[in-house]
Write a protein that holds these residues in place. Sequence first.
Motif, short mmCIF file in Angstrom:
data_model
loop_
_atom_site.label_atom_id
_atom_site.label_comp_id
_atom_site.label_asym_id
_atom_site.label_seq_id
_atom_site.Cartn_x
_atom_site.Cartn_y
_atom_site.Cartn_z
N ASP A 67 25.34 54.31 46.44
CA ASP A 67 26.80 54.37 46.24
C ASP A 67 27.51 55.09 47.37
O ASP A 67 28.64 54.74 47.71
CB ASP A 67 27.11 55.10 44.92
N LYS A 107 36.06 54.64 44.47
CA LYS A 107 35.63 53.26 44.76
C LYS A 107 36.91 52.44 44.93
O LYS A 107 37.49 51.94 43.98
CB LYS A 107 34.79 52.71 43.60
N GLN A 115 29.19 47.66 40.67
CA GLN A 115 29.06 47.46 42.11
C GLN A 115 27.65 47.08 42.49
O GLN A 115 27.43 46.26 43.37
CB GLN A 115 29.46 48.73 42.86
N ASN A 121 27.65 52.55 50.48
CA ASN A 121 28.13 51.21 50.12
C ASN A 121 29.54 51.22 49.55
O ASN A 121 30.21 50.19 49.53
CB ASN A 121 27.16 50.58 49.12
N SER A 122 30.01 52.39 49.09
CA SER A 122 31.39 52.46 48.60
C SER A 122 32.40 52.27 49.71
O SER A 122 33.59 52.06 49.44
CB SER A 122 31.62 53.81 47.91
N THR A 170 37.94 44.34 52.38
CA THR A 170 36.59 43.96 52.00
C THR A 170 36.46 42.45 51.89
O THR A 170 37.43 41.72 51.98
CB THR A 170 36.10 44.66 50.70
N PHE A 221 37.71 49.54 46.00
CA PHE A 221 37.81 48.12 45.71
C PHE A 221 37.75 47.82 44.21
O PHE A 221 37.86 46.67 43.81
CB PHE A 221 36.71 47.33 46.43
N GLU A 222 37.59 48.86 43.38
CA GLU A 222 37.66 48.67 41.94
C GLU A 222 39.07 48.99 41.46
O GLU A 222 39.77 49.81 42.05
CB GLU A 222 36.63 49.55 41.23
N LYS A 273 32.77 46.85 50.15
CA LYS A 273 32.23 45.98 49.11
C LYS A 273 31.52 44.80 49.77
O LYS A 273 32.07 44.14 50.64
CB LYS A 273 33.35 45.47 48.21
N ASP A 274 30.29 44.55 49.35
CA ASP A 274 29.45 43.48 49.91
C ASP A 274 29.18 43.68 51.39
O ASP A 274 28.74 42.74 52.07
CB ASP A 274 30.08 42.11 49.68
#
Length: 453
Positions: free
Chosen positions: A205, A393, A112, A208-209, A258, A395-396, A212-213
Motif C-alpha cells: 500500500d 488513497k 485496491q 502503490n497508493s 491514474t 483515487f478512492e 492506481k494500476d
Amino acid sequence: MTVTSRSRTVLQALLSGTSLLLAPAVLAQSEAPPPPAPVAEPAPASEPAPAPPVSVEPAAPSVPPAAAPAAPPPEVKKDKPWYERIHLRGYTQVRYNRLPSFRVNDALINDQGDRFLGKDNGFGLRRARLVFYGDVHEHVAIYLQPDFASVIGDQYHVAIIRDWYADISVDSKKEFRFRVGQSKVPFGFENLQSSQNRLALDRNDAINSALKDERDIGVFFYWAPAEIRARFKYLVDSGLKGSGDYGVVGLGVYNGQTANRPERNNTPHAVARVTYPFQFGQQFVEMGVGGYYGRFNLAAAPRDDAAYAVARGPDMVDARAIVSLMVYPQPLGFMAEYNLGRGPSLGTGPDEELLIDSRNLHGGYAQLMYKLDDVAGMTLIPYLRGTLYKGGKKFETNAPRYDVRELELGVEWQIFKALELTGAYLIADRNSSRYPYTQQQGHVTRVQLQFNY
C-alpha cells in the motif's frame, strides 16, 4: 665376319664423303619401313581432265568475344511485414483465499489490492494478461497489454487496457528513447516490477497508493547504456526478480489522474527517477531515488450518513519522494522502499473528518527472500515482507486515510517455466476501504496458481 645392314650403310656414307653429322638422318632412313609396292597408274587420256572447281565459301564474319556476364545487383533485403514482427505472450493468475486461517475476519477487505478478500468469495481470476509486442521499425517498438480480469462495479472479468504505448528510439543502440502512450510511471521499484515476477501476491500500500494500476498516459524519456540495458534484461530473464528496463534515468510528464481516467485539470504531473544496477562481489545490487509532483483533482461524493466530504479546492498538491534498494537473491536477497510526501486525504479528527485536504503521508516495506535452485529440478523462493503506511488513497472516493500494518509470509514454487504455485499467510491490521473506514484485523491464507505462456 658378318656385316650388318646398319654397318654397311655407315661405310657407304663414309666412302661417299657424307658428313657423320648426317649419319643419324641416314640411320633413321635406313630404319624406316620399306615403301609400299608401286601401284600401276591408269593410262593417260588424250587430254588431261580439267580440275574440278573448288567451292570457296565466304569467310564467316568475325564475332567479337562474348562479354563477361554482368554481376547480379546486390540482393535487397526486404523487411518483414509489420504483422510478422509482432510476438504474443502472457500469464494468468487463479487465486483462492478461503483456506483456513488462525483468525478470519470477513470485514478485512482491500479493494485496491486483492478483491477476493472478504466473505462470500471463492476462486477468482486475479489477472489474465495478453501482451502483444515487437519492433515494427528499426526505431519503433510497440507494447500492448489488455487485462481480461479487471473489475468495474460488480462486474468481474472485464477487459481493460493496462499498457498501450510505443517506444521511439533516437539512436541505433536504442540507448535514448521516448515512450508515448499509457504505461507504467517510473516511480519506485516494486511498482515497475511485473506481477508475473513479483513474489508477494499484491503490491504494498505504501508505494502503490501513489499510482492506481501503476500507470498513466503521458510521454516518458529513458536513457541507459547498452550494457546496462542488457543487465536489466538479464535480471528478469534469469529469475532474479528484476523490475525491467526503465532506464538508468527516467523523466516524464503524465496526466496524473491514474490509468484509464481522463485528465481533470491543466496541470500534468512530472516525474524523475535514477537507478543503477551494479555487481557487488558475486551479487547484483540496485539502488534508486525518484519523485513526482503535480495537482490532483479527486472525486468527492455523499457518504452513507448523508454528510458530504468537502475537498479544499479542486486541485490539491500531490507530491512524493522515494528511495529504493534491491539486493537480488543470489541466493539471499533483500529489498526495501520508503516514500514520503503530501497527497489528498480525508481528515481523521472530529474537526477534520469531513474535510479532504492535501496531508502528509509516509510509509514503506522491507522484504527478505531466499532462492533455492534445483530442488528436485525446481526452484523455491520463500519470502517475508512487512509493510507500513499512513496516508490517503487519492483515487478512492473521498480519499480515505489509511493506517496499514501487514506481515506476509509465503513461498513461490516454480514447478517449471510455464507453471508457478504460491502460498502465502497474511497478518493484517488495516482500515477498511469502505465507509465508515473502520480499522480491521485478521489473518488470510491464500494460494495462487500462475501459468505463463
